[in-house]
Design a protein around this motif. Structure first.
Motif, short mmCIF file in Angstrom:
data_model
loop_
_atom_site.label_atom_id
_atom_site.label_comp_id
_atom_site.label_asym_id
_atom_site.label_seq_id
_atom_site.Cartn_x
_atom_site.Cartn_y
_atom_site.Cartn_z
N UNK A 275 0.95 -0.95 0.00
CA UNK A 275 0.26 0.31 0.29
C UNK A 275 0.72 0.93 -0.35
N UNK A 276 0.25 2.07 -0.48
CA UNK A 276 0.64 3.65 -0.59
C UNK A 276 -0.10 4.73 0.24
N UNK A 277 0.98 6.18 1.37
CA UNK A 277 0.06 6.73 1.56
C UNK A 277 0.31 7.72 0.66
N UNK A 278 -0.58 8.80 0.71
CA UNK A 278 -0.68 10.00 -0.46
C UNK A 278 -0.90 10.76 -0.09
N UNK A 279 -0.22 12.05 0.29
CA UNK A 279 -0.70 13.09 0.67
C UNK A 279 0.07 14.38 -0.64
N UNK A 280 -1.26 15.24 -0.25
CA UNK A 280 -0.84 16.93 -1.65
C UNK A 280 -0.60 17.38 -0.43
N UNK A 281 0.91 18.13 -1.22
CA UNK A 281 1.02 19.32 -0.77
C UNK A 281 0.78 20.15 -0.48
N UNK A 282 -0.14 20.13 -0.73
CA UNK A 282 -0.77 21.88 -0.37
C UNK A 282 -1.39 20.89 1.43
N UNK A 284 0.66 19.27 3.23
CA UNK A 284 1.46 19.67 4.27
C UNK A 284 2.11 20.72 4.61
N UNK A 285 2.46 20.23 5.79
CA UNK A 285 3.08 21.45 6.52
C UNK A 285 4.44 22.01 7.27
N UNK A 286 5.17 22.61 7.03
CA UNK A 286 7.03 22.77 7.46
C UNK A 286 6.53 23.06 9.50
N UNK A 322 3.51 23.24 -0.92
CA UNK A 322 2.67 24.34 -1.06
C UNK A 322 2.70 25.27 -0.10
N UNK A 323 3.34 26.55 -0.07
CA UNK A 323 3.24 27.41 1.01
C UNK A 323 2.78 28.71 -0.09
N UNK A 324 2.02 29.44 0.52
CA UNK A 324 1.42 30.86 0.57
C UNK A 324 2.87 32.05 0.27
N UNK A 325 3.26 32.88 -0.79
CA UNK A 325 4.38 32.91 -0.67
C UNK A 325 4.12 34.30 -0.13
N UNK A 326 4.13 34.31 0.71
CA UNK A 326 3.47 35.39 1.82
C UNK A 326 4.39 35.19 3.35
N UNK A 327 3.83 34.15 3.29
CA UNK A 327 4.60 32.90 4.13
C UNK A 327 6.39 32.55 4.63
N UNK A 333 13.15 27.35 4.03
CA UNK A 333 13.43 26.92 3.22
C UNK A 333 14.08 27.34 2.00
N UNK A 334 15.59 27.58 1.78
CA UNK A 334 16.47 27.63 1.10
C UNK A 334 17.51 26.26 0.72
N UNK A 335 17.81 26.32 -0.31
CA UNK A 335 18.47 25.18 -0.54
C UNK A 335 19.70 24.56 0.35
N UNK A 336 19.40 23.05 0.45
CA UNK A 336 20.41 22.62 1.24
C UNK A 336 19.91 22.99 3.25
N UNK A 337 18.79 23.02 3.15
CA UNK A 337 18.74 23.69 4.77
C UNK A 337 17.51 22.00 4.40
N UNK A 338 18.09 21.38 6.11
CA UNK A 338 16.89 20.64 6.86
C UNK A 338 15.98 20.88 7.59
N UNK A 339 14.69 20.64 7.02
CA UNK A 339 13.51 20.62 7.76
C UNK A 339 12.44 19.77 7.94
N UNK A 340 11.69 19.79 8.93
CA UNK A 340 10.81 18.22 9.36
C UNK A 340 9.24 18.80 8.53
N UNK A 341 9.15 17.94 8.02
CA UNK A 341 7.40 18.63 7.41
C UNK A 341 6.55 17.51 8.09
#
Length: 355
Positions: A275-282, A284-286, A322-327, A333-341
Motif C-alpha cells: 500500500x501507499x500513503x498519498x499526501x497532497x503537497x498543500x 503538508x506543513x513545514x 506548497x505554501x503561500x508566498x507571503x509566509x 526553505x533555502x536550498x540545502x537546509x533540513x526541515x521537518x515536514x
C-alpha cells in the motif's frame, strides 16, 4: 429511468495492432460539462473522435440520446467539434464562418445572417463580423469558432484542446466565457485537455485516461483529493507518495510501514498488503504535525502567490510542500537546509497495490 445523453459501453478502438482505447465505460448526463484528461497517447482525442463520428469503434457501443451511433457518419450527427487548430475558413469572413453550418442545413440567407449576428454579439465580437478571420486575434478567432459550433444549438458540443494556442491571460478569460455559456445554454460539453487547471476550473466531472483505459471518473475534488490509482496520484496535482506495507488495521484506519517510518492513514486494507500513503503537497506543513519526516530542501518553484518547495528524504524520496508566498520569509526553505515536514492523519489517502 431515462438513459444519460451519452453512453460508452465497453468501447474499444484499434488501429491495426495498436490499441488506442480499450474497455471504455462512461456515461454523460444531459447538461454536464465533462473534461477528459491524460498524457499524450492516452486515448482521449480518439474517444472524442469516436463521439464525433470521425472514427468508428472497433467493438463496443456508443449511444447518443438513446440511439446507437457506431455506424452513423459524422455529418449525420448533431455533434459539432471545436478543434485545437480552430479550422476556420480563411476565405470567409467571421459572419460567413458562423453561417456555414446553417447553410449546409439549408437555412435561408436572411435567417442565417440573423442567427450568426446574434451569436457574434453573444461572443462580444459582432463589430468584427465582416472582417476576414485571418486578421483577427487568437482570442477573437476562438470566439468565432465557438459561435460557429453553437449557432446550430446542438445537444452535445465536443472540444479538442481549444485553448491550447492562446496566451495565458486569454485562457483564463475564455474559461469564463465557456463556463458561462455552458451553464446558460444547458448544452453538454465534452472537453479534451492536457491542462489540469482548465479541467478543474470548468468541469462538473473529470475523466482521467491512461494507456487507452479510463483510470478514474469523478468531480475535480474527488479526483484531486482521492486518486483511485497510483497513476492518477502521480498525474494529478502535486502529491507525495510513500509506498510500504500495511502493518496494522483497526477501526477504519491502517498503519503503513514505509521506508521513512510507520504512519496511520484512514482506510481499510489487509495486514501485509502492499500500500501507499498519498499526501497532497498543500496538505503538508513545514515544522511538524501528527506524522513527520525530515527532508532536505532542493529547490523552489514560484507560481503566483503559491510556492512549491521540492525536498529529498534520507532514502532519496522526493517530497513536495506548497505554501503561500507571503509566509515564505518565516520558513527556512533555502536550498540545502533540513526541515521537518508533517501532516494530519486525516489528510492522508490510502492506495492499495493493484488499484
Amino acid at each position: 429511468m431515462t438513459e444519460p445523453l451519452v453512453v460508452l459501453e465497453k468501447v474499444e478502438k484499434r488501429f491495426d495492432d495498436f490499441v488506442a482505447v480499450t474497455g471504455a465505460d462512461l456515461t454523460i448526463g444531459e447538461g454536464e460539462f465533462v473534461a477528459i484528461m491524460g498524457p499524450s497517447g492516452c486515448g482521449k482525442t480518439t474517444t472524442l473522435r469516436m463521439l464525433a463520428g470521425l472514427d468508428a469503434p472497433t467493438s463496443g457501443e456508443i449511444r447518443i440520446a438513446g440511439k446507437v451511433m457506431n455506424a452513423v457518419a459524422a455529418h449525420e450527427r448533431d455533434t459539432p467539434m471545436v478543434w485545437q487548430s480552430l479550422a476556420l475558413f480563411p476565405f470567409l469572413n467571421a459572419r460567413e464562418n458562423v453561417e456555414f453550418g446553417l447553410k449546409m442545413r439549408g437555412v435561408d440567407a436572411a435567417e442565417r445572417k440573423t442567427r450568426a449576428m446574434n451569436w457574434l454579439e453573444r461572443m462580444e465580437i459582432a463589430e468584427f463580423a465582416e472582417r476576414n478571420v485571418e486578421t483577427l486575434s487568437g482570442g477573437q478567432r476562438q470566439r468565432v469558432a465557438l459561435a460557429r459550433a453553437l449557432v446550430t444549438e446542438p445537444q452535445l458540443l465536443l472540444l479538442d484542446e481549444p485553448l491550447s494556442a492562446l496566451d495565458a491571460h486569454l485562457v483564463i478569460r475564455m474559461q469564463s466565457v465557456l463556463t458561462k455559456l455552458q451553464r446558460e445554454l444547458g448544452i453538454t460539453f465534452v472537453y479534451v485537455t492536457h491542462s489540469q487547471s482548465e479541467a478543474f476550473a470548468m468541469a462538473d466531472r473529470v475523466v482521467i485516461m491512461s494507456r487507452g483505459e479510463i483510470a478514474q471518473v469523478g468531480t475535480p475534488r474527488e479526483v484531486y483529493r482521492a486518486p483511485a490509482t497510483r497513476f492518477v496520484a502521480e498525474f494529478v496535482g502535486r502529491n507525495n507518495i510513500l509506498p510500504g506495507k500495511v502493518a496494522a488495521a483497526m477501526g477504519g484506519s491502517v498503519t503503513v510501514e514505509t521506508a521513512l517510518g510507520a504512519f496511520a492513514v484512514p482506510g481499510e486494507a489487509a495486514v501485509g498488503a502492499d500500500a501507499s500513503i498519498v499526501v497532497s503537497a498543500d496538505m503538508m506543513q513545514v515544522g511538524g504535525g501528527e506524522n513527520t519526516i525530515e527532508a532536505t530542501v532542493i529547490s523552489e518553484e514560484f507560481v503566483g502567490s503559491i510556492v512549491t518547495a521540492f525536498l529529498e528524504a534520507k532514502d532519496g524520496t522526493e517530497l513536495k510542500v506548497q505554501v503561500q508566498e507571503r509566509v515564505l520569509a518565516d520558513l527556512d526553505l533555502t536550498a540545502g537546509s533540513t526541515v521537518t515536514l508533517g501532516w494530519a492523519t486525516k489528510d492522508g489517502h490510502l492506495l492499495v497495490e493493484g488499484t
